[in-house]
Enzyme design. Structure first.
Site, PDB file in Angstrom:
ATOM      1  N   GLU A 274       1.105  -1.377  -0.270  1.00 50.07           N
ATOM      2  CA  GLU A 274      -0.277   0.350  -0.170  1.00 50.07           C
ATOM      3  C   GLU A 274       0.815   1.439   0.037  1.00 50.07           C
ATOM      4  OE1 GLU A 274      -2.346   0.540   3.274  1.00 50.07           O
ATOM      5  OE2 GLU A 274      -3.760   2.451   2.266  1.00 50.07           O
TER       6      GLU A 274
ATOM      7  N   CYS B  86      -6.259   0.853   3.068  1.00 56.70           N
ATOM      8  CA  CYS B  86      -7.152   1.649   2.505  1.00 56.70           C
ATOM      9  C   CYS B  86      -7.711   2.958   1.567  1.00 56.70           C
ATOM     10  CB  CYS B  86      -7.643   2.945   3.901  1.00 56.70           C
ATOM     11  SG  CYS B  86      -7.472   1.651   5.401  1.00 56.70           S
TER      12      CYS B  86
ATOM     13  N   ASN C 214     -12.391  -3.810   0.173  1.00 53.06           N
ATOM     14  CA  ASN C 214     -11.019  -3.336   1.030  1.00 53.06           C
ATOM     15  C   ASN C 214     -11.272  -4.742   2.892  1.00 53.06           C
ATOM     16  OD1 ASN C 214      -8.019  -3.427   2.431  1.00 53.06           O
ATOM     17  ND2 ASN C 214      -8.839  -1.396   3.723  1.00 53.06           N
ATOM     18  N   GLU C 215     -11.615  -3.007   3.816  1.00 46.11           N
ATOM     19  CA  GLU C 215     -11.644  -3.605   4.774  1.00 46.11           C
ATOM     20  C   GLU C 215     -13.067  -3.544   5.101  1.00 46.11           C
ATOM     21  OE1 GLU C 215      -9.347  -1.636   7.773  1.00 46.11           O
ATOM     22  OE2 GLU C 215      -8.211  -3.628   8.286  1.00 46.11           O
TER      23      GLU C 215
HETATM   24  O1  AHR Z   1      -1.910  -1.315   7.073  1.00 49.88           O
HETATM   25  C1  AHR Z   1      -2.711  -0.299   7.481  1.00 49.88           C
HETATM   26  C2  AHR Z   1      -3.972   0.054   7.321  1.00 49.88           C
HETATM   27  O2  AHR Z   1      -5.093  -0.888   7.952  1.00 49.88           O
HETATM   28  C3  AHR Z   1      -4.609  -0.442   5.486  1.00 49.88           C
HETATM   29  O3  AHR Z   1      -4.516   0.538   5.080  1.00 49.88           O
HETATM   30  C4  AHR Z   1      -5.851  -1.164   6.229  1.00 49.88           C
HETATM   31  O4  AHR Z   1      -6.714  -1.456   5.695  1.00 49.88           O
HETATM   32  C5  AHR Z   1      -5.794  -1.505   7.753  1.00 49.88           C
HETATM   33  O5  AHR Z   1      -7.154  -0.402   8.527  1.00 49.88           O
END
Ligand code: AHR
Length: 648
Positions: free
Chosen positions: A38, A234, A365-366
């Protein structure tokens, strides 16, 4: 207990473990250990993307951020920032400089990303997109300034055209420094337009022009990763939908890739990074090619019509989701289609006729909540209808348990999901305590992707978190549980991956770097040892018929490597005591006399690596004799050992 400090004189009595080398329990997927990438902590811009100029196309909110006006030898002038958004919405800004003196120099310096790292004797390529106005003939003098403002490299360039054109020139640096600055001097009365002012090392990963930092990609290659997850995190979601990641805007000519603010620019009040933007010079084509270069399966994660739920949580209405779904379908065609398809042709035109062999894609993603499930269903239906063989990675939210996790876990299992993405940012103890997490998971259900994890020495997002040995060793303990359950757990990746020592927002991270160097953390070496020693098939390693997941503060797993005809034992000792252990191996025709032992250890649970002591905690190899089918091993306190025994 790992938490106890002190010296280590105590010794457990010898424990004999059993390995049934002829009883394969699970096949280990080639994807098992991979990489999460990322653009956080200056991982891409200012990091692995080797561009040295910050704000090269004047697209930051303050268009001259990173630049400073300069004058010398009586030269003078002024500069306007022009916005041509109607004509070029994706690259709206350029500068128009008026040089008002016949003699002397007027210009700008660029500070780089916390300086520019350059090396003595190496060649650098300066380039600019420029246009002379009217009959003027403004000349450019390029200078690299090193320590004490000494000129350590220079070149000249005269853009001749009255239309936009790209010009470039190469020069060498005569010194090594972390903190060089680039000076662009203009001379000769006149007016000139400048955009995309860029400086790259000639030596990049695979020497691709405008490419990636070779030393940092090498760190990734050395992990021998099974997959590369990109572009996040994110960053996929954006703080709001307008700054979500859109892959189609990240391919093709770099001056046509729309720059946006990096969502980590403003995320943490305690670590603001106002100069953090995304140029997308590292875009989807580069991600796919890097994955291919390092032998990793590509795993793109796409926005599913939701902005980050820790921020705005904005949603695209369900009846307006089509363009988002289309992006996913087009991406699969871009990766795998041949030149007769629209997107396959684009990949071919970009220089890569062979497909990227994409097998899986992440939807969101999350994410969490029913709003995710609604969107997930629409994506899944569309993808599976057109590409039934593509596996979909589905998020289970940010935590490994709780209400949101349970809802998604139950729902996606009910809907026959392919792969579930679990995240755990938790204390080191959690990792040791959860080494049995997957022992009782449904063997017939979805596969697990441990998509983001890292032990947190203080607490999640705490800026005082350290990449210390306690965390790394606890991750190793946990990973024996992932590997033992390789029939369920098919992929795992530590997160985040990279951090610039002067530009980070989040800690801990797997690899830390400055403008010239990097160091691998103890956590990196744990990941690497698991990856390069994963083997192909799990076999039982037991004590009293039970897997080793905390007895005597030990954690262990065994696998066959059918490619090399070896038995691989991983043993983690999280106690303050040394242990004399032995492994009685059944179901084997015997082993060659000497086995290889790799040991990763530190006497102090707080031990870390650093730029000045990069290998303080790093693997050391030795040999050990084995007699018959019993292996005796002396295991130091706080240590992780990998033993490879070659079959006779
Ligand atoms: O790894 C850092 C962040 O942690 C990532 O962007 C996210 O997916 C998670 O909350």
């Amino acid at each position: 207990m790992l938490c106890a400090a002190g010296t280590f004189t105590a010794m457990h009595a010898q424990t004999q473990y059993t390995i049934a080398a002829d009883k394969v329990k699970a096949h280990i997927q080639p994807t098992m250990y991979g990489i999460f990438f990322e653009d956080i902590n200056l991982a891409a811009d200012g990091g692995v993307y080797a561009e040295l100029v910050k704000n090269r196309s004047f697209e930051f909110n303050m268009p001259l951020m990173g630049w400073k006006e300069q004058k010398k030898d009586g030269g003078d002038g002024r500069t306007e920032v022009i916005n041509r958004a109607v004509e070029r919405p994706e690259n709206a800004h350029f500068i128009k400089s008026y040089i008002t003196t016949d003699a002397g120099f007027y210009g700008f310096s660029n500070e780089g990303f916390r300086g520019m790292g350059v090396k003595e004797g190496e060649e650098y390529s300066f380039s600019v997109i420029a246009k002379q106005e009217g009959d003027t003939n403004v000349k450019l003098n390029i200078e690299l300034h090193g320590d004490n403002d000494a000129v350590i490299g220079k070149a000249e360039l005269t853009p001749t055209d009255k239309e936009w054109n790209r010009y470039s020139v190469k020069f060498k640096s005569s010194a090594t420094t972390q903190k060089a600055q680039l000076y662009v001097w203009m001379s000769g009365k006149g007016v000139i337009d400048l955009d995309m002012i860029s400086l790259f090392p000639e030596h990049t990963w695979k020497n691709r022009p405008g490419g990636l930092r070779a030393d940092l990609v090498q760190r990734l290659a050395d992990l021998k990763p099974g997959f590369l997850r990109f572009p996040g995190g994110c960053i996929v979601e954006g703080r709001e939908l307008s700054n979500r990641y859109q892959w189609k805007k990240t391919i093709g000519a770099v001056d046509k890739r729309e720059n946006i603010i990096n969502r980590w620019n403003t995320e943490f009040k305690h670590r603001p990074t106002p100069d953090y933007y995304q140029t997308f010079g590292l875009g989807f084509m580069e991600y796919f090619m890097t994955a291919e270069d390092i032998g990793a399966s590509p795993l793109p994660i796409l926005n599913c019509g939701m902005a980050c739920e820790f921020n705005t949580g904005e949603l695209v209405p369900l009846d307006k989701l089509d363009p988002y779904v289309q992006d996913a379908l087009d991406l699969i065609e871009f990766a795998n289609g041949d030149a007769s398809t629209k997107w396959g042709k684009l990949r071919t035109d970009l220089g890569h006729p062979a497909p990227f062999n994409l097998k899986m894609i992440g939807v969101g993603n999350e994410q969490w909540g029913p709003q995710y499930i609604d969107r997930w269903k629409i994506f899944t239906k569309a993808i599976k209808t057109k590409y039934p063989d593509i596996k979909i990675v589905s998020a289970l939210g940010p935590s490994p348990d709780g209400k949101e996790f349970d809802l998604l876990n139950k729902t996606f299992r009910g809907l026959g999901a392919d792969i579930l993405d679990e995240h755990y940012y938790a204390p080191a103890k959690w990792f040791r305590d959860n080494a049995r997490r997957y022992d009782n998971y449904d063997r017939k259900g979805p596969k697990i992707f441990a998509g983001e994890y890292a032990a947190q020495s203080k607490s999640t997002v705490n800026p005082d978190n350290k990449n210390n040995w306690e965390c790394a060793l606890s991750e190793a303990a946990f990973m024996t549980g992932l590997e033992r359950n390789a029939d369920v757990v098919n992929m795992a990746s530590y997160a985040p991956l990279f951090a610039h020592v002067e530009g980070w927002q989040w800690t801990p991270n797997l690899i830390w770097f400055d403008n010239l160097k990097s160091y691998a953390t103890p956590n990196y070496y744990v990941q690497q040892l698991f990856s390069i020693n994963k083997g192909t098939d799990v076999v039982p390693l037991t004590l009293n018929n039970e897997a080793i997941a905390g007895q005597n503060d030990s954690y262990a797993t065994a696998s066959l490597d059918k490619n090399t005809n070896e038995l691989v034992i991983k043993f983690v000792n999280t106690s303050t005591s040394a242990q004399n252990v032995s492994f009685k191996i059944t179901g084997s025709k015997g082993y060659q006399k000497q086995a290889t032992v790799t040991t990763l250890k530190a006497d102090d649970k707080d031990a870390e690596n650093s730029l000045t002591a990069p290998t303080a905690v790093s693997p050391v190899e030795s040999k050990i004799d084995i007699s018959g089918n019993t292996l005796k091993l002396a295991v130091e306190p706080y240590s992780f050992k990998v033993v490879r025994l070659k079959n006779k």
